[in-house]
Scaffold this motif. Sequence first.
Motif, PDB file in Angstrom:
ATOM      1  N   GLY A 172       0.823  -1.207   0.000  1.00  0.00           N
ATOM      2  CA  GLY A 172       0.000   0.000   0.000  1.00  0.00           C
ATOM      3  C   GLY A 172       0.852   1.249   0.000  1.00  0.00           C
ATOM      4  O   GLY A 172       0.606   2.208  -0.752  1.00  0.00           O
ATOM      5  N   ALA A 173       1.890   1.247   0.841  1.00  0.00           N
ATOM      6  CA  ALA A 173       2.802   2.382   0.883  1.00  0.00           C
ATOM      7  C   ALA A 173       3.588   2.495  -0.414  1.00  0.00           C
ATOM      8  O   ALA A 173       3.839   3.602  -0.910  1.00  0.00           O
ATOM      9  CB  ALA A 173       3.754   2.250   2.063  1.00  0.00           C
ATOM     10  N   ALA A 174       3.991   1.364  -1.004  1.00  0.00           N
ATOM     11  CA  ALA A 174       4.736   1.392  -2.262  1.00  0.00           C
ATOM     12  C   ALA A 174       3.907   2.010  -3.384  1.00  0.00           C
ATOM     13  O   ALA A 174       4.419   2.783  -4.202  1.00  0.00           O
ATOM     14  CB  ALA A 174       5.170  -0.021  -2.642  1.00  0.00           C
ATOM     15  N   ILE A 175       2.625   1.685  -3.427  1.00  0.00           N
ATOM     16  CA  ILE A 175       1.739   2.253  -4.444  1.00  0.00           C
ATOM     17  C   ILE A 175       1.605   3.762  -4.243  1.00  0.00           C
ATOM     18  O   ILE A 175       1.654   4.545  -5.200  1.00  0.00           O
ATOM     19  CB  ILE A 175       0.367   1.556  -4.401  1.00  0.00           C
ATOM     20  CG1 ILE A 175       0.506   0.108  -4.889  1.00  0.00           C
ATOM     21  CG2 ILE A 175      -0.658   2.314  -5.237  1.00  0.00           C
ATOM     22  CD1 ILE A 175      -0.686  -0.765  -4.590  1.00  0.00           C
ATOM     23  N   SER A 176       1.473   4.182  -2.996  1.00  0.00           N
ATOM     24  CA  SER A 176       1.396   5.615  -2.705  1.00  0.00           C
ATOM     25  C   SER A 176       2.680   6.330  -3.105  1.00  0.00           C
ATOM     26  O   SER A 176       2.654   7.422  -3.693  1.00  0.00           O
ATOM     27  CB  SER A 176       1.116   5.843  -1.218  1.00  0.00           C
ATOM     28  OG  SER A 176      -0.176   5.403  -0.867  1.00  0.00           O
ATOM     29  N   ARG A 177       3.824   5.712  -2.785  1.00  0.00           N
ATOM     30  CA  ARG A 177       5.103   6.344  -3.126  1.00  0.00           C
ATOM     31  C   ARG A 177       5.315   6.382  -4.630  1.00  0.00           C
ATOM     32  O   ARG A 177       5.920   7.322  -5.154  1.00  0.00           O
ATOM     33  CB  ARG A 177       6.268   5.590  -2.462  1.00  0.00           C
ATOM     34  CG  ARG A 177       6.173   5.455  -0.966  1.00  0.00           C
ATOM     35  CD  ARG A 177       6.080   6.804  -0.241  1.00  0.00           C
ATOM     36  NE  ARG A 177       5.901   6.602   1.181  1.00  0.00           N
ATOM     37  CZ  ARG A 177       4.735   6.632   1.808  1.00  0.00           C
ATOM     38  NH1 ARG A 177       3.634   6.867   1.133  1.00  0.00           N
ATOM     39  NH2 ARG A 177       4.662   6.438   3.109  1.00  0.00           N
ATOM     40  N   ALA A 178       4.818   5.357  -5.347  1.00  0.00           N
ATOM     41  CA  ALA A 178       4.921   5.364  -6.806  1.00  0.00           C
ATOM     42  C   ALA A 178       4.145   6.539  -7.388  1.00  0.00           C
ATOM     43  O   ALA A 178       4.632   7.239  -8.293  1.00  0.00           O
ATOM     44  CB  ALA A 178       4.397   4.042  -7.371  1.00  0.00           C
ATOM     45  N   LYS A 179       2.948   6.777  -6.878  1.00  0.00           N
ATOM     46  CA  LYS A 179       2.146   7.906  -7.343  1.00  0.00           C
ATOM     47  C   LYS A 179       2.830   9.232  -7.009  1.00  0.00           C
ATOM     48  O   LYS A 179       2.883  10.164  -7.827  1.00  0.00           O
ATOM     49  CB  LYS A 179       0.767   7.821  -6.703  1.00  0.00           C
ATOM     50  CG  LYS A 179      -0.222   8.874  -7.181  1.00  0.00           C
ATOM     51  CD  LYS A 179      -0.476   9.903  -6.099  1.00  0.00           C
ATOM     52  CE  LYS A 179      -1.635  10.835  -6.475  1.00  0.00           C
ATOM     53  NZ  LYS A 179      -1.831  11.891  -5.454  1.00  0.00           N
ATOM     54  N   ASN A 180       3.390   9.341  -5.807  1.00  0.00           N
ATOM     55  CA  ASN A 180       4.090  10.560  -5.417  1.00  0.00           C
ATOM     56  C   ASN A 180       5.303  10.817  -6.310  1.00  0.00           C
ATOM     57  O   ASN A 180       5.604  11.967  -6.664  1.00  0.00           O
ATOM     58  CB  ASN A 180       4.550  10.467  -3.966  1.00  0.00           C
ATOM     59  CG  ASN A 180       3.395  10.478  -2.979  1.00  0.00           C
ATOM     60  OD1 ASN A 180       2.253  10.743  -3.356  1.00  0.00           O
ATOM     61  ND2 ASN A 180       3.670  10.179  -1.734  1.00  0.00           N
ATOM     62  N   LEU A 181       6.020   9.740  -6.666  1.00  0.00           N
ATOM     63  CA  LEU A 181       7.187   9.880  -7.534  1.00  0.00           C
ATOM     64  C   LEU A 181       6.778  10.402  -8.905  1.00  0.00           C
ATOM     65  O   LEU A 181       7.450  11.282  -9.470  1.00  0.00           O
ATOM     66  CB  LEU A 181       7.890   8.526  -7.666  1.00  0.00           C
ATOM     67  CG  LEU A 181       9.118   8.488  -8.572  1.00  0.00           C
ATOM     68  CD1 LEU A 181      10.232   9.377  -8.008  1.00  0.00           C
ATOM     69  CD2 LEU A 181       9.618   7.050  -8.743  1.00  0.00           C
ATOM     70  N   ILE A 182       5.702   9.881  -9.437  1.00  0.00           N
ATOM     71  CA  ILE A 182       5.206  10.350 -10.739  1.00  0.00           C
ATOM     72  C   ILE A 182       4.908  11.839 -10.684  1.00  0.00           C
ATOM     73  O   ILE A 182       5.311  12.611 -11.572  1.00  0.00           O
ATOM     74  CB  ILE A 182       3.947   9.553 -11.145  1.00  0.00           C
ATOM     75  CG1 ILE A 182       4.317   8.100 -11.455  1.00  0.00           C
ATOM     76  CG2 ILE A 182       3.253  10.210 -12.345  1.00  0.00           C
ATOM     77  CD1 ILE A 182       3.129   7.168 -11.515  1.00  0.00           C
ATOM     78  N   GLU A 183       4.191  12.255  -9.642  1.00  0.00           N
ATOM     79  CA  GLU A 183       3.842  13.671  -9.523  1.00  0.00           C
ATOM     80  C   GLU A 183       5.092  14.540  -9.371  1.00  0.00           C
ATOM     81  O   GLU A 183       5.186  15.621  -9.974  1.00  0.00           O
ATOM     82  CB  GLU A 183       2.911  13.874  -8.335  1.00  0.00           C
ATOM     83  CG  GLU A 183       1.532  13.283  -8.544  1.00  0.00           C
ATOM     84  CD  GLU A 183       0.607  13.535  -7.372  1.00  0.00           C
ATOM     85  OE1 GLU A 183      -0.601  13.696  -7.612  1.00  0.00           O
ATOM     86  OE2 GLU A 183       1.098  13.569  -6.218  1.00  0.00           O
ATOM     87  N   ALA A 184       6.051  14.069  -8.575  1.00  0.00           N
ATOM     88  CA  ALA A 184       7.265  14.851  -8.351  1.00  0.00           C
ATOM     89  C   ALA A 184       8.060  15.009  -9.646  1.00  0.00           C
ATOM     90  O   ALA A 184       8.584  16.094  -9.942  1.00  0.00           O
ATOM     91  CB  ALA A 184       8.116  14.200  -7.271  1.00  0.00           C
ATOM     92  N   VAL A 185       8.177  13.939 -10.427  1.00  0.00           N
ATOM     93  CA  VAL A 185       8.898  14.018 -11.693  1.00  0.00           C
ATOM     94  C   VAL A 185       8.159  14.931 -12.665  1.00  0.00           C
ATOM     95  O   VAL A 185       8.781  15.753 -13.363  1.00  0.00           O
ATOM     96  CB  VAL A 185       9.106  12.614 -12.293  1.00  0.00           C
ATOM     97  CG1 VAL A 185       9.557  12.703 -13.750  1.00  0.00           C
ATOM     98  CG2 VAL A 185      10.123  11.829 -11.468  1.00  0.00           C
ATOM     99  N   ALA A 186       6.840  14.801 -12.727  1.00  0.00           N
ATOM    100  CA  ALA A 186       6.065  15.661 -13.630  1.00  0.00           C
ATOM    101  C   ALA A 186       6.291  17.136 -13.305  1.00  0.00           C
ATOM    102  O   ALA A 186       6.494  17.970 -14.201  1.00  0.00           O
ATOM    103  CB  ALA A 186       4.585  15.305 -13.538  1.00  0.00           C
ATOM    104  N   LYS A 187       6.277  17.471 -12.037  1.00  0.00           N
ATOM    105  CA  LYS A 187       6.482  18.870 -11.626  1.00  0.00           C
ATOM    106  C   LYS A 187       7.884  19.356 -11.987  1.00  0.00           C
ATOM    107  O   LYS A 187       8.050  20.483 -12.471  1.00  0.00           O
ATOM    108  CB  LYS A 187       6.228  19.006 -10.123  1.00  0.00           C
ATOM    109  CG  LYS A 187       4.771  18.845  -9.739  1.00  0.00           C
ATOM    110  CD  LYS A 187       4.584  18.831  -8.224  1.00  0.00           C
ATOM    111  CE  LYS A 187       3.131  18.608  -7.849  1.00  0.00           C
ATOM    112  NZ  LYS A 187       2.930  18.530  -6.379  1.00  0.00           N
ATOM    113  N   ARG A 188       8.903  18.506 -11.766  1.00  0.00           N
ATOM    114  CA  ARG A 188      10.262  18.928 -12.100  1.00  0.00           C
ATOM    115  C   ARG A 188      10.420  19.109 -13.597  1.00  0.00           C
ATOM    116  O   ARG A 188      11.107  20.037 -14.064  1.00  0.00           O
ATOM    117  CB  ARG A 188      11.282  17.908 -11.597  1.00  0.00           C
ATOM    118  CG  ARG A 188      11.587  17.889 -10.140  1.00  0.00           C
ATOM    119  CD  ARG A 188      11.911  19.197  -9.486  1.00  0.00           C
ATOM    120  NE  ARG A 188      12.684  20.140 -10.281  1.00  0.00           N
ATOM    121  CZ  ARG A 188      12.905  21.389  -9.909  1.00  0.00           C
ATOM    122  NH1 ARG A 188      12.404  21.851  -8.772  1.00  0.00           N
ATOM    123  NH2 ARG A 188      13.612  22.198 -10.673  1.00  0.00           N
TER     124      ARG A 188
END
Length: 282
Positions: free
Chosen positions: A162-178
């Motif tokens: 569950g945490a891995a899925i959340s972190r995967a989504k957060n990583l996508i958003e962080a990369v998109a913003k950068r």
Amino acid sequence: MEADYEDDGWSEEERPALNSPEEAKGLVEEVTAILVAGANRSMAGPPPDRADYRNKRKALAHVLTQFGIRNPFPWRTLDIAVEAAKNAHSGTGSHALRRRYFQEYAAKAIGPLELRIADRDSGDISAAIEGLRSAVEATVLDASSLRLELRRIEAALPGDPGAAISRAKNLIEAVAKRVIIDSGGTVNTDRAISALTTQATEVLGIDRKSAAGYHKDFAILMEKLHGCVIAIGDIRNAVGDGHGAAELPEDLAPSHGRLAARGAIAWCGFMLDTLHARQQRS
């Protein structure tokens, strides 16, 4: 008796050369067998070798450190371990209980090692994360947020899907913003993941509409990959750790966390590669 978790160090010449999780698991099982034999031995048979326990336990502490796992056996000597087991279990049925006693300690290392084996057999996700980390360092102007997300996704894998899925989504958003920021754009912080990732692909000219102008099949691939990251966001809303849940999802397995992480890494890696190529041309 108090358990002693301190380990004697090996000299460079003594360090054992065990590199695989299977070998580490085998050593855990060897130490467990010595402990069980010591606690349940018959007076007619020879006692287990105390030096053998000490040396194998010391070797195990070193080997497990390579995998980020703590030595599960807290007893520096066999005599201390045997006394602890006998204090915990005596009388009728004590042999089986002592065996289980030591096996429960062993499971603290065997469980994580088996997850390592499963992770490797299904593809080395640690190597994929390390590759993405290298792309981050070579590409983005401010890597601090992405470093943090990568550490978080590593911490969540493999034990907390569950945490891995959340972190995967957060990583996508962080990369998109950068990608948007480093391309000279402005991020609307209220944007959902679908809008945010669409904006990021548009600023790089790799969204389906742009890609269709030079390669139809690639445009289809980009649409499918974009659909993958949207699905990760949707799954996160259902099973991630970002929201309080009344009960844990019954069918959520470590493989689901790895799947989400790999999907995120594929999208993020391609976005960073594209951004890096653009930077090299300018």
